[in-house]
Write an enzyme that holds these catalytic residues in place. Sequence first.
Site, PDB file in Angstrom:
ATOM      1  N   ASN A 210       0.849  -1.198   0.000  1.00  0.00           N
ATOM      2  CA  ASN A 210       0.000   0.000   0.000  1.00  0.00           C
ATOM      3  C   ASN A 210       0.884   1.247   0.000  1.00  0.00           C
ATOM      4  O   ASN A 210       2.109   1.140  -0.040  1.00  0.00           O
ATOM      5  CB  ASN A 210      -0.950  -0.024   1.198  1.00  0.00           C
ATOM      6  CG  ASN A 210      -0.184  -0.089   2.505  1.00  0.00           C
ATOM      7  OD1 ASN A 210       0.553   0.824   2.850  1.00  0.00           O
ATOM      8  ND2 ASN A 210      -0.328  -1.210   3.222  1.00  0.00           N
ATOM      9  N   LYS A 289       9.308 -17.083 -10.465  1.00  0.00           N
ATOM     10  CA  LYS A 289       8.546 -15.982 -11.059  1.00  0.00           C
ATOM     11  C   LYS A 289       7.381 -16.539 -11.891  1.00  0.00           C
ATOM     12  O   LYS A 289       7.592 -17.427 -12.726  1.00  0.00           O
ATOM     13  CB  LYS A 289       9.473 -15.143 -11.939  1.00  0.00           C
ATOM     14  CG  LYS A 289       8.813 -13.903 -12.474  1.00  0.00           C
ATOM     15  CD  LYS A 289       9.766 -13.098 -13.347  1.00  0.00           C
ATOM     16  CE  LYS A 289       8.986 -12.006 -14.051  1.00  0.00           C
ATOM     17  NZ  LYS A 289       9.704 -11.473 -15.185  1.00  0.00           N
ATOM     18  N   VAL A 308      -2.394  -5.527  16.225  1.00  0.00           N
ATOM     19  CA  VAL A 308      -2.745  -4.688  17.376  1.00  0.00           C
ATOM     20  C   VAL A 308      -3.751  -5.407  18.285  1.00  0.00           C
ATOM     21  O   VAL A 308      -3.667  -5.321  19.524  1.00  0.00           O
ATOM     22  CB  VAL A 308      -3.232  -3.292  16.905  1.00  0.00           C
ATOM     23  CG1 VAL A 308      -4.619  -3.317  16.333  1.00  0.00           C
ATOM     24  CG2 VAL A 308      -3.149  -2.274  18.016  1.00  0.00           C
TER      25      VAL A 308
HETATM   26  O1  PMT Z   1       2.820   6.072   6.573  1.00  0.00           O
HETATM   27  P1  PMT Z   1       2.235   7.392   6.102  1.00  0.00           P
HETATM   28  O2  PMT Z   1       2.415   7.594   4.620  1.00  0.00           O
HETATM   29  O3  PMT Z   1       2.726   8.543   6.929  1.00  0.00           O
HETATM   30  O4  PMT Z   1       0.643   7.316   6.313  1.00  0.00           O
HETATM   31  C1  PMT Z   1       0.103   7.263   7.594  1.00  0.00           C
HETATM   32  C2  PMT Z   1      -1.070   6.291   7.679  1.00  0.00           C
HETATM   33  C3  PMT Z   1      -2.233   6.817   6.829  1.00  0.00           C
HETATM   34  C4  PMT Z   1      -0.660   4.906   7.179  1.00  0.00           C
HETATM   35  C5  PMT Z   1      -1.475   6.215   9.198  1.00  0.00           C
HETATM   36  O5  PMT Z   1      -1.863   7.470   9.644  1.00  0.00           O
HETATM   37  C6  PMT Z   1      -2.587   5.195   9.435  1.00  0.00           C
HETATM   38  O6  PMT Z   1      -3.763   5.479   9.306  1.00  0.00           O
HETATM   39  N1  PMT Z   1      -2.205   3.943   9.803  1.00  0.00           N
HETATM   40  C7  PMT Z   1      -3.127   2.819   9.952  1.00  0.00           C
HETATM   41  C8  PMT Z   1      -3.444   2.234   8.611  1.00  0.00           C
HETATM   42  C9  PMT Z   1      -4.368   1.034   8.685  1.00  0.00           C
HETATM   43  O7  PMT Z   1      -3.965  -0.025   8.341  1.00  0.00           O
HETATM   44  O8  PMT Z   1      -5.551   1.272   9.194  1.00  0.00           O
HETATM   45  P2  PMT Z   1      -6.715   0.160   9.399  1.00  0.00           P
HETATM   46  O9  PMT Z   1      -7.904   0.975   9.713  1.00  0.00           O
HETATM   47  O10 PMT Z   1      -6.765  -0.759   8.217  1.00  0.00           O
HETATM   48  O11 PMT Z   1      -6.244  -0.673  10.646  1.00  0.00           O
HETATM   49  C10 PMT Z   1      -6.698  -0.412  11.973  1.00  0.00           C
HETATM   50  C11 PMT Z   1      -5.595  -0.668  12.976  1.00  0.00           C
HETATM   51  O12 PMT Z   1      -5.277  -2.043  13.022  1.00  0.00           O
HETATM   52  C12 PMT Z   1      -4.309   0.045  12.687  1.00  0.00           C
HETATM   53  O13 PMT Z   1      -3.773   0.457  13.920  1.00  0.00           O
HETATM   54  C13 PMT Z   1      -3.431  -1.028  12.058  1.00  0.00           C
HETATM   55  O14 PMT Z   1      -2.037  -0.804  12.323  1.00  0.00           O
HETATM   56  C14 PMT Z   1      -3.900  -2.260  12.801  1.00  0.00           C
HETATM   57  N2  PMT Z   1      -3.780  -3.523  12.063  1.00  0.00           N
HETATM   58  C15 PMT Z   1      -4.493  -3.749  10.921  1.00  0.00           C
HETATM   59  C16 PMT Z   1      -4.422  -4.968  10.307  1.00  0.00           C
HETATM   60  C17 PMT Z   1      -3.607  -5.983  10.858  1.00  0.00           C
HETATM   61  N3  PMT Z   1      -3.480  -7.180  10.285  1.00  0.00           N
HETATM   62  N4  PMT Z   1      -2.913  -5.728  11.973  1.00  0.00           N
HETATM   63  C18 PMT Z   1      -2.988  -4.534  12.589  1.00  0.00           C
HETATM   64  O15 PMT Z   1      -2.334  -4.311  13.617  1.00  0.00           O
END
Ligand code: PMT
Length: 401
Positions: A210, A289, A308
């Site tokens: 991403n 590949k 998390v």
């Molecule tokens: O890196 P930058 O370019 O500065 O951009 C910052 C950002 C937009 C990436 C950052 O601000 C942000 O929003 N990070 C979280 C991105 C994300 O994956 O969001 P989510 O809503 O899909 O996930 C929710 C939470 O669960 C997040 O804390 C994520 O880290 C966590 N997660 C998600 C999936 C997974 N398998 N494990 C996780 O821990």
Amino acid sequence: MQILQDKKIVLGISGGIAAYKTPELVRRLKDQGADIRVVMTEGAKAFITPLTLQAISGNAVADSLLDTQAELAMGHIELAKWADLIIIAPATADVIARIAVGMANDLLTTLCLATSAPIALAPAMNQQMWHALATQANVKTLNERGYQIWGPGSGEQACGDIGLGRMLEVNELVTLSSDFFADKYLQGQHWVITAGPTREAIDPVRYISNHSSGKMGYAIAHAALRAGAKVTLISGPVTINAPVGCQLISVNSAEEMHQQALKIAPECTTFVACAAVADYRVANIATQKIKKTNDAMKLELVKNHDIVADVANLHDKPFMIGFAAETQNIEDYARGKLMRKNLDLIAANDVAKSGQGFNSDNNALVLYSAIDKTEIPLANKQIIAQKLVSLINQHYLAKQS
Ligand code: PMT
């Protein structure tokens, strides 16, 4: 107000090639409001002239212990008492050794003995000299005595060698100087921060990922370090440098990040999940590949562990902060994740808006707890991170009491 406003800094320059960077360092420290006095060793004068540093610092340069004129004005004891901070940059192996054994055979080493001000060393030397047992023992001794050791960095050296031993860049030294004077309200805390994207391999050359640049997570790491926390940064692949002073654990995939997070999380007080973790990975990664033999292809994806959420389910869970990257229904979705993932706080960002979020220098957040919400309006990610870290700490302290 600038953080170095009215701070009195003695810059000690010893005789290494990196001395050529010190006029720029003086200029940048002055830009931040610091008053600079320069002290040079004899060796330093072989690389850069006192006249240059006098012109840039706006103050006379001191270079001799036995200078009758200098001792009439701001003598070495006055200089030692005047300083709020002494930075020695570059700090050669020789000057480090002399300070470590308590020698006072020139003005700079005498100052180090005569001052009660904190002293920071920015080592700069050939990589072999840096790794020499004697240098390492001297640095360890000084570190144990409370000296700040800023660097060295790694890379190509003036002598052609590659490795550890480069003086940190001027901007890094200026950041460390201003961080030094910042309020250390997180002293004693250990923060673990995930940052950046993950890469889910399809075959040996392709992956799913991403647009996360790591800027937000790295800014949080820097803000926490600046506030005195020990910081571990678990990062997916990014092209920016980790803040000096944090422990960096580099990973590629979500499963690697999961493994590292669960290993380190039991040691920390606060866990911030800022990484954009892939929710799915490829079920069967091709070992060779994949060839373009068909017009279409299907990839089977399986769910990754939720990092998390798994950390939040640990028996002794740290204070937990998640992020929510949303494009619609932001509050509903963010609050849903807060509850579902068993978090203390969640920072939501609207990643549909241009000029913020993924891969931007700016962001805007809304921080939700179970009972309230706080907006952090659009700003540079460094500013957002400082506000976020302070807010997290307020919630953390409230939970402890
Ligand atoms: O890196 P930058 O370019 O500065 O951009 C910052 C950002 C937009 C990436 C950052 O601000 C942000 O929003 N990070 C979280 C991105 C994300 O994956 O969001 P989510 O809503 O899909 O996930 C929710 C939470 O669960 C997040 O804390 C994520 O880290 C966590 N997660 C998600 C999936 C997974 N398998 N494990 C996780 O821990």
